[in-house]
Enzyme design. Structure first.
Site, short mmCIF file in Angstrom:
data_model
loop_
_atom_site.label_atom_id
_atom_site.label_comp_id
_atom_site.label_asym_id
_atom_site.label_seq_id
_atom_site.Cartn_x
_atom_site.Cartn_y
_atom_site.Cartn_z
N GLY A 1 16.90 8.74 -15.48
CA GLY A 1 17.31 9.87 -14.65
C GLY A 1 17.64 9.39 -13.25
O GLY A 1 17.98 8.22 -13.04
N ILE A 5 15.74 8.88 -10.50
CA ILE A 5 14.89 7.84 -9.88
C ILE A 5 15.05 6.52 -10.63
O ILE A 5 15.20 5.45 -10.01
CB ILE A 5 13.41 8.30 -9.80
N THR A 35 5.13 5.28 -10.95
CA THR A 35 5.28 6.19 -9.81
C THR A 35 5.69 7.57 -10.34
O THR A 35 6.20 8.40 -9.58
CB THR A 35 6.36 5.70 -8.80
N ARG A 65 4.04 10.03 -13.41
CA ARG A 65 2.88 10.91 -13.54
C ARG A 65 1.78 10.13 -14.23
O ARG A 65 2.01 9.41 -15.21
CB ARG A 65 3.23 12.16 -14.37
N GLU A 70 -5.74 12.56 -11.13
CA GLU A 70 -5.79 12.47 -9.67
C GLU A 70 -6.21 13.80 -9.04
O GLU A 70 -5.92 14.86 -9.63
CB GLU A 70 -4.45 11.97 -9.11
N HIS A 116 -0.39 8.55 -4.38
CA HIS A 116 0.75 9.43 -4.71
C HIS A 116 1.64 9.65 -3.48
O HIS A 116 1.82 10.78 -3.01
CB HIS A 116 0.28 10.77 -5.29
C1 DGY Z 1 7.39 14.81 -7.13
O1 DGY Z 1 8.07 15.45 -6.32
O2 DGY Z 1 7.23 15.20 -8.28
C2 DGY Z 1 6.80 13.51 -6.67
O3 DGY Z 1 5.82 13.06 -7.53
C3 DGY Z 1 6.30 13.64 -5.25
O4 DGY Z 1 5.93 12.39 -4.75
#
Ligand code: DGY
Length: 320
Positions: A157, A159, A237, A239, A268, A286
């Site tokens: 996607g 990111i 980075t 979930r 978390e 996070h």
């Molecule tokens: C989100 O926006 O989902 C990210 O995890 C924030 O850092």
């Protein structure tokens, strides 16, 4: 009557100013250090028409039903797995989010974690601060190169694509796994679409960029870590619930993989016992989207989504 909104945490002023200018009344949960409990959110939402929520707030049935007037939930994040979307749809509540603006910032952090864990930056920082650095040595804190290695990206996607673009600059070969092939993703990065197993077996770095869904929950467990190279570095980075933390600790301890860089955790803000004791994991809180510029943009978008809704316009980023 002016719409009334509850905001679960103080947002950057740039966002609040847009609310003021739009004449929207709002209350902000007053404590900035401790997150609101479910009951705090229920109490806050009572009598409100809108809610601005964070990814750490559980917006379940009870919250969604706590105000008969609640018409819109504006999530201050791209991910919205904390919101019961099915219930929101059932109640006719609009949900919006803030995609796009945090893409590059999260990709920066992903690369930061790749570099920090491969080159043992945090471990060496601690060592130097502790006054243990007695002189240059050929074998001191040897890590792994990042440039020229193979990067496996799970989730092609926004990111994932931004991470791939950075990897090109590092001369990395890119493999990716996604629900379906993404030709756009391949263009310009030379990324190769492979099976999940091939990605695990051939990558030096494995980084995950999927949303949390029933398909991705627990996607990285003992079996997956075993398939990776012994020198592989795992980065998350996305979930925390996409990985099994117990299995990760075991893989890091036993040398099944070399290291990990984590921004997110299974439960978390709780950190599973044993993780923090490991030298071969870099852990941050996070902070994927936590640059000043991006958090301001997120606030502006979250508030604009909300204002558009109350002014009868289509919000820019609607989830449902
Ligand atoms: C989100 O926006 O989902 C990210 O995890 C924030 O850092």
């Amino acid at each position: 009557m002016r719409p009334k909104v509850f905001i679960t945490r103080r947002l950057p002023e740039e966002g609040l100013k847009i609310l003021d200018d739009a004449g929207i009344e709002y209350n902000i949960f007053p404590h900035s250090e401790t997150p609101p409990t479910r009951q705090d959110i229920i109490n806050g939402v009572k009598g409100c028409d809108g809610l601005i929520s964070l990814l750490s707030d559980t917006i379940g049935k009870e919250v969604l039903r706590s105000s008969e007037r609640l018409r819109v939930v504006s999530q201050y994040a791209v991910g919205y797995n904390n919101i019961d979307i099915r219930e929101a749809k059932r109640l006719g509540i609009t949900v919006t989010n803030t995609p796009g603006v945090l893409t590059e910032t999260t990709a920066d952090l992903t690369f930061g974690l790749m570099l920090a864990s491969a080159r043992r930056i945090v471990e060496s920082d601690k060592y130097t601060r502790a006054g243990r650095f007695k002189g240059w040595a050929p074998l001191l804190h040897l890590g792994e190169d990042v440039h020229g290695k193979t990067l496996g990206i799970v989730g092609a996607g926004r990111i994932g694509s931004a991470v791939a673009r950075r990897a090109v600059g590092f001369g990395m070969a890119i493999l990716y796994y996604n629900r379906s092939r993404n030709i756009e993703f391949e263009k310009g990065t030379g990324a190769r679409y492979v099976s999940f197993d091939e990605l695990l077996e051939r990558s030096d770095f494995v980084t995950i960029h999927t949303p949390l869904t029933p398909e991705t929950e627990g996607m990285f467990g003992a079996k997956e870590f075993q398939k990776m190279k012994k020198t592989a570095i795992f980065i998350n980075t996305a979930r925390g619930k996409c990985m099994d933390e117990k299995a990760l600790i075991e893989a890091l301890r036993s040398g099944e993989i070399r290291a990990a860089g984590l921004d997110v955790y299974e439960n978390e803000p709780e950190i599973i016992r044993g993780l923090a004791e490991l030298d071969n994991v870099v852990m941050v809180a996070h902070i994927g989207s936590a640059s000043r510029e991006t958090r301001i943009k997120m606030a502006v978008i979250a508030v604009r989504n909300l204002v558009a809704f109350f002014e009868g316009r289509e919000p820019e980023f609607r989830v449902c």
